[in-house]
Design an enzyme around this catalytic site. Structure first.
Site, PDB file in Angstrom:
ATOM      1  N   GLY A 141       0.868  -1.181   0.000  1.00  0.00           N
ATOM      2  CA  GLY A 141       0.000   0.000   0.000  1.00  0.00           C
ATOM      3  C   GLY A 141       0.901   1.226   0.000  1.00  0.00           C
ATOM      4  O   GLY A 141       1.621   1.472   0.969  1.00  0.00           O
ATOM      5  N   GLY A 142       0.864   1.949  -1.099  1.00  0.00           N
ATOM      6  CA  GLY A 142       1.746   3.115  -1.230  1.00  0.00           C
ATOM      7  C   GLY A 142       0.954   4.406  -1.239  1.00  0.00           C
ATOM      8  O   GLY A 142       1.269   5.354  -1.945  1.00  0.00           O
ATOM      9  N   ILE A 173      -0.483   6.630   4.121  1.00  0.00           N
ATOM     10  CA  ILE A 173       0.301   6.068   5.240  1.00  0.00           C
ATOM     11  C   ILE A 173       1.570   5.401   4.693  1.00  0.00           C
ATOM     12  O   ILE A 173       2.661   5.585   5.242  1.00  0.00           O
ATOM     13  CB  ILE A 173      -0.521   5.040   6.054  1.00  0.00           C
ATOM     14  CG1 ILE A 173      -1.811   5.683   6.588  1.00  0.00           C
ATOM     15  CG2 ILE A 173       0.308   4.491   7.218  1.00  0.00           C
ATOM     16  CD1 ILE A 173      -2.726   4.732   7.350  1.00  0.00           C
ATOM     17  N   ASP A 233       2.494  -1.090  -4.553  1.00  0.00           N
ATOM     18  CA  ASP A 233       1.105  -0.657  -4.763  1.00  0.00           C
ATOM     19  C   ASP A 233       0.637  -1.216  -6.102  1.00  0.00           C
ATOM     20  O   ASP A 233       1.459  -1.515  -6.975  1.00  0.00           O
ATOM     21  CB  ASP A 233       0.983   0.874  -4.747  1.00  0.00           C
ATOM     22  CG  ASP A 233      -0.434   1.325  -4.385  1.00  0.00           C
ATOM     23  OD1 ASP A 233      -0.649   1.788  -3.247  1.00  0.00           O
ATOM     24  OD2 ASP A 233      -1.347   1.186  -5.248  1.00  0.00           O
ATOM     25  N   ARG A 262     -15.244   2.952  10.638  1.00  0.00           N
ATOM     26  CA  ARG A 262     -14.225   2.030  10.114  1.00  0.00           C
ATOM     27  C   ARG A 262     -14.901   0.769   9.584  1.00  0.00           C
ATOM     28  O   ARG A 262     -14.471   0.192   8.598  1.00  0.00           O
ATOM     29  CB  ARG A 262     -13.232   1.668  11.210  1.00  0.00           C
ATOM     30  CG  ARG A 262     -12.368   2.849  11.656  1.00  0.00           C
ATOM     31  CD  ARG A 262     -11.376   2.438  12.724  1.00  0.00           C
ATOM     32  NE  ARG A 262     -10.594   3.569  13.215  1.00  0.00           N
ATOM     33  CZ  ARG A 262     -10.957   4.354  14.234  1.00  0.00           C
ATOM     34  NH1 ARG A 262     -12.089   4.120  14.877  1.00  0.00           N
ATOM     35  NH2 ARG A 262     -10.198   5.351  14.603  1.00  0.00           N
ATOM     36  N   SER A 313      -4.569  -1.537   7.916  1.00  0.00           N
ATOM     37  CA  SER A 313      -5.829  -1.342   7.179  1.00  0.00           C
ATOM     38  C   SER A 313      -7.042  -1.580   8.085  1.00  0.00           C
ATOM     39  O   SER A 313      -7.023  -2.460   8.939  1.00  0.00           O
ATOM     40  CB  SER A 313      -5.906  -2.328   6.005  1.00  0.00           C
ATOM     41  OG  SER A 313      -4.696  -2.357   5.292  1.00  0.00           O
ATOM     42  N   ASN A 314      -8.084  -0.824   7.843  1.00  0.00           N
ATOM     43  CA  ASN A 314      -9.310  -0.914   8.654  1.00  0.00           C
ATOM     44  C   ASN A 314     -10.423  -1.662   7.935  1.00  0.00           C
ATOM     45  O   ASN A 314     -10.414  -1.727   6.705  1.00  0.00           O
ATOM     46  CB  ASN A 314      -9.789   0.508   8.981  1.00  0.00           C
ATOM     47  CG  ASN A 314      -9.080   1.061  10.201  1.00  0.00           C
ATOM     48  OD1 ASN A 314      -8.953   0.359  11.207  1.00  0.00           O
ATOM     49  ND2 ASN A 314      -8.623   2.292  10.115  1.00  0.00           N
ATOM     50  N   HIS A 318     -10.289  -1.632  17.729  1.00  0.00           N
ATOM     51  CA  HIS A 318     -10.003  -0.297  17.181  1.00  0.00           C
ATOM     52  C   HIS A 318     -11.278   0.267  16.551  1.00  0.00           C
ATOM     53  O   HIS A 318     -11.388   0.442  15.357  1.00  0.00           O
ATOM     54  CB  HIS A 318      -8.897  -0.417  16.129  1.00  0.00           C
ATOM     55  CG  HIS A 318      -8.431   0.900  15.591  1.00  0.00           C
ATOM     56  ND1 HIS A 318      -8.080   1.957  16.390  1.00  0.00           N
ATOM     57  CD2 HIS A 318      -8.236   1.333  14.324  1.00  0.00           C
ATOM     58  CE1 HIS A 318      -7.702   2.974  15.630  1.00  0.00           C
ATOM     59  NE2 HIS A 318      -7.786   2.617  14.368  1.00  0.00           N
TER      60      HIS A 318
END
Ligand code: APR
Length: 321
Positions: free
Chosen positions: A10-11, A14, A34, A89, A120-121, A176
């Protein structure tokens, strides 16, 4: 000693900040992955071109090919959509579960020995899914949430009491989500209970309680507060810093005790579910979960939060994951 290798899956927001922080701290060579063509290559070229000024010589490179994460010691996953204003979320569940399944299959294939931190959520569900798909042992699969939630709580306490945040110890446990549990009784400033300092400040127990309740509520909703202001995405500097602290503890075998989304095997009365708990992070990942005594109210808030995680995991199963 060979340099460590860290893959960031994941680019986006974050992932980019993570690449910069990890590169600048020289924790190891960084590979940013990514699916969007040229994005990770562009971000890492930009970061690498600051190496002369920031004085680091680890490599920071970008890729769209999972083969390039081979041999990674640590993988940090931020792949997935972030929230938009008004979303919880949990609203991200079906989209991000699909992405996480694909990521887990690739990490299993190309970096089978890595320790994995997921951001990741919805976090607790994504960690559960990654564990299931990868089949990795529990000590190598964890989530970042508690370090950030605790940092937010500590920040609000420091602002309220007019003390350096460096001296504030505060911990948030549980899932979370909106049910997370900031621990009031254990919050302290260099050992002095925060409640005692609030009572001295306001000379009124009821007022002190009200102020604490407001800080607890703000902590629980802090992610949403940022989303509302940013409008186009969710928090990214603070999640990247928080995951970097976890990465550092693992890569340097520091054995820091950090609130971590870890698999519970009877600890805190929970079996077989992920939730935020204090854990020692070192070269073996989650080396142990540390229990602490909760009073009846704290335990009931924690149970309530774990129930929310259970529900999310059930929803995910209904979606076929
Ligand atoms: N594989 C790899 N990367 C993917 C995939 C996939 N299948 N699908 C999407 N991505 C990438 C996107 O291309 C994007 O660059 O994930 C990146 C996510 O970046 P952002 O949209 O900027 O989101 P960010 O703010 O970084 O948050 C990422 O962390 O805190 C959580 O809720 C947040 O779930 C979100 C995640």
């Amino acid at each position: 000693m060979a340099r460590k290798k860290i893959a960031l899956i994941g680019g986006g927001q974050i992932g980019g900040v993570l690449a910069q922080l990890i590169g600048a701290r020289q924790l190891g060579d960084v590979v940013l992955f990514d699916i969007v063509e040229d994005l990770p290559q562009g971000k890492t070229l930009d970061i690498a071109e600051a190496a002369a000024v920031d004085n680091f010589d680890v490599s920071v490179t970008g890729t769209n090919n999972y083969k390039d994460i081979a041999g990674s010691d640590l993988v940090i996953i931020t792949a997935g959509l972030p929230r938009k204003p008004g979303m919880s979320r949990d609203d991200l569940l079906s989209t991000n579960a699909k992405i996480m399944k694909n990521v887990a299959e690739n990490v299993r294939e190309f970096a089978p020995n890595a320790i994995v931190i997921i951001i990741s959520n919805p976090l607790d569900a994504m960690v559960t899914l990654f564990k299931k798909v990868s089949g990795f042992p529990a000590n190598r699969v964890m989530g970042q949430a508690g370090v950030l939630d605790s940092s937010r709580f500590a920040t609000f306490i420091a602002w309220e009491l007019g003390v350096s945040v460096k001296d504030v110890n505060a911990m948030v446990l549980g899932g979370h989500g909106d049910t997370m549990v900031p621990l009031i009784r254990y919050a302290n400033v260099n050992g002095i209970p925060v409640m005692e300092m609030l009572e001295r400040k306001y000379k009124d127990k009821t007022k002190a309680k009200e102020v604490m309740t407001a800080m607890v509520e703000r902590t629980k909703m802090a992610g949403g507060e940022v989303v509302k202001l940013l409008k186009t995405g969710s928090a990214f500097y603070s999640p990247a810093s928080s995951a970097t602290a976890m990465a550092e503890s693992i890569l340097l075998d520091e054995k820091r005790l950090l609130p971590t989304c870890a698999l519970l095997n009877g600890e805190f009365g929970v079996n077989g579910y992920y939730a935020g708990v204090p854990a020692v992070l070192g070269a073996n990942g989650v080396e142990r979960v540390v229990e602490l005594s909760l009073d009846a109210e704290e335990q009931s808030l924690f149970d309530n939060s774990v129930n929310a995680v259970k529900k999310l995991v059930e929803d995910m199963a209904r979606l076929g994951f």
